[in-house]
Write an enzyme that holds these catalytic residues in place. Sequence first.
Site, mmCIF file in Angstrom:
data_model
loop_
_atom_site.group_PDB
_atom_site.id
_atom_site.type_symbol
_atom_site.label_atom_id
_atom_site.label_comp_id
_atom_site.label_asym_id
_atom_site.label_seq_id
_atom_site.Cartn_x
_atom_site.Cartn_y
_atom_site.Cartn_z
ATOM 1 N N LYS A 205 0.750 -1.394 -0.094
ATOM 2 C CA LYS A 205 -0.013 -0.105 -0.109
ATOM 3 C C LYS A 205 0.850 1.360 0.062
ATOM 4 O O LYS A 205 2.011 1.353 0.307
ATOM 5 C CB LYS A 205 -1.014 -0.059 1.317
ATOM 6 C CG LYS A 205 -2.053 -1.002 1.005
ATOM 7 C CD LYS A 205 -3.185 -0.876 1.847
ATOM 8 C CE LYS A 205 -4.315 -1.764 1.451
ATOM 9 N NZ LYS A 205 -5.358 -1.953 2.586
ATOM 10 N N ARG A 239 -3.890 -9.919 4.870
ATOM 11 C CA ARG A 239 -4.154 -9.996 3.465
ATOM 12 C C ARG A 239 -2.866 -9.501 2.706
ATOM 13 O O ARG A 239 -2.597 -8.171 2.814
ATOM 14 C CB ARG A 239 -5.547 -9.206 3.316
ATOM 15 C CG ARG A 239 -6.058 -9.218 1.837
ATOM 16 C CD ARG A 239 -7.341 -8.370 1.707
ATOM 17 N NE ARG A 239 -7.803 -8.115 0.478
ATOM 18 C CZ ARG A 239 -7.350 -7.647 -0.606
ATOM 19 N NH1 ARG A 239 -6.392 -6.676 -0.354
ATOM 20 N NH2 ARG A 239 -7.726 -7.697 -1.824
HETATM 21 C C1 9MG Z 1 -10.138 -5.392 -0.789
HETATM 22 N N1 9MG Z 1 -9.247 -5.073 0.299
HETATM 23 C C2 9MG Z 1 -8.270 -3.939 -0.047
HETATM 24 N N2 9MG Z 1 -7.537 -3.829 1.014
HETATM 25 C C3 9MG Z 1 -7.957 -4.417 1.891
HETATM 26 C C4 9MG Z 1 -7.853 -4.247 3.513
HETATM 27 O O1 9MG Z 1 -6.798 -3.566 4.082
HETATM 28 N N3 9MG Z 1 -8.598 -5.114 4.256
HETATM 29 C C5 9MG Z 1 -9.781 -6.090 3.606
HETATM 30 N N4 9MG Z 1 -10.355 -6.752 4.554
HETATM 31 N N5 9MG Z 1 -10.073 -5.657 2.303
HETATM 32 C C6 9MG Z 1 -9.298 -5.346 1.597
#
Ligand code: 9MG
Length: 263
Positions: A205, A239
């Site tokens: 990110k 994730r």
């Molecule tokens: C779909 N998506 C993109 N970034 C995310 C994040 O930080 N958490 C979750 N649960 N989904 C995300």
Amino acid sequence: MGILNVTPDSFSDGGRHVALDDALRRAEQMLAEGAAIIDVGGESTRPGAAPVSPRQELDRVAPVVEALVRELDALVSVDTSSPEVMRESAALGAGMINDVRALRRDGALQAAAHSGLPVCLMHMLGEPGDMQVAPHYEVPVEEAVADFLEARVAACLAAGLRPERLLLDPGFGFAKTVEHNLRLLHRMERLQALKLPLLVGMSRKSMIGKVLERPVEERLPGGLALAALAVERGARILRVHDVGPSVDAINMTWAVLQEGCDS
Ligand code: 9MG
């Protein structure tokens, strides 16, 4: 949780069949590297992303969910806010719903409750199209996030979702400045007061890009540092794009945290 984006720009443009095959191979690789869950998403939630219709989203997601369940017997999470996509994915064998809008769309609470699936509720203000336009909080960001998630849990329980099926996510990068993101991670223990498992996503990110001044393809070391800190502050699902290195970072962190626990 390995990320499998199935937006048109994610895979080869050699037609539907080739794209489905690419998605399956990518998922297979992430499972082999140690992913326990594959998160399939057909809507881009990047800042400024254009909305997609439920029909478009279903066309992208449904064949992949079906194939992952049938061919790889994978635990599939569906990254969606759309009640139609939740219903159809549950029927195809998906095992979890990941909703960046925390079931705030009309009909989403009912669809999720009816599916009986675990649901991840994420914090975000506004929509991906406008969420990064001067994000601002009247109270410390960790308090705002905790209050929002607490209210969404209450709405879920009122709609009949079971508390043991809920997970919470602070939503790094969603309606937050770099300073908000750093503070939120530093103080993430505040969210443990809500007594539900925490899922976080920080992989590649822009907070990493901004702090380290790295383009997206050079953000792995920064992401691994954040993953370790998140586990130390209570995250139980991460994730990520880069599953193998993340599994090593998580297992190493966990070994340190467990030191002395069974003596
Ligand atoms: C779909 N998506 C993109 N970034 C995310 C994040 O930080 N958490 C979750 N649960 N989904 C995300």
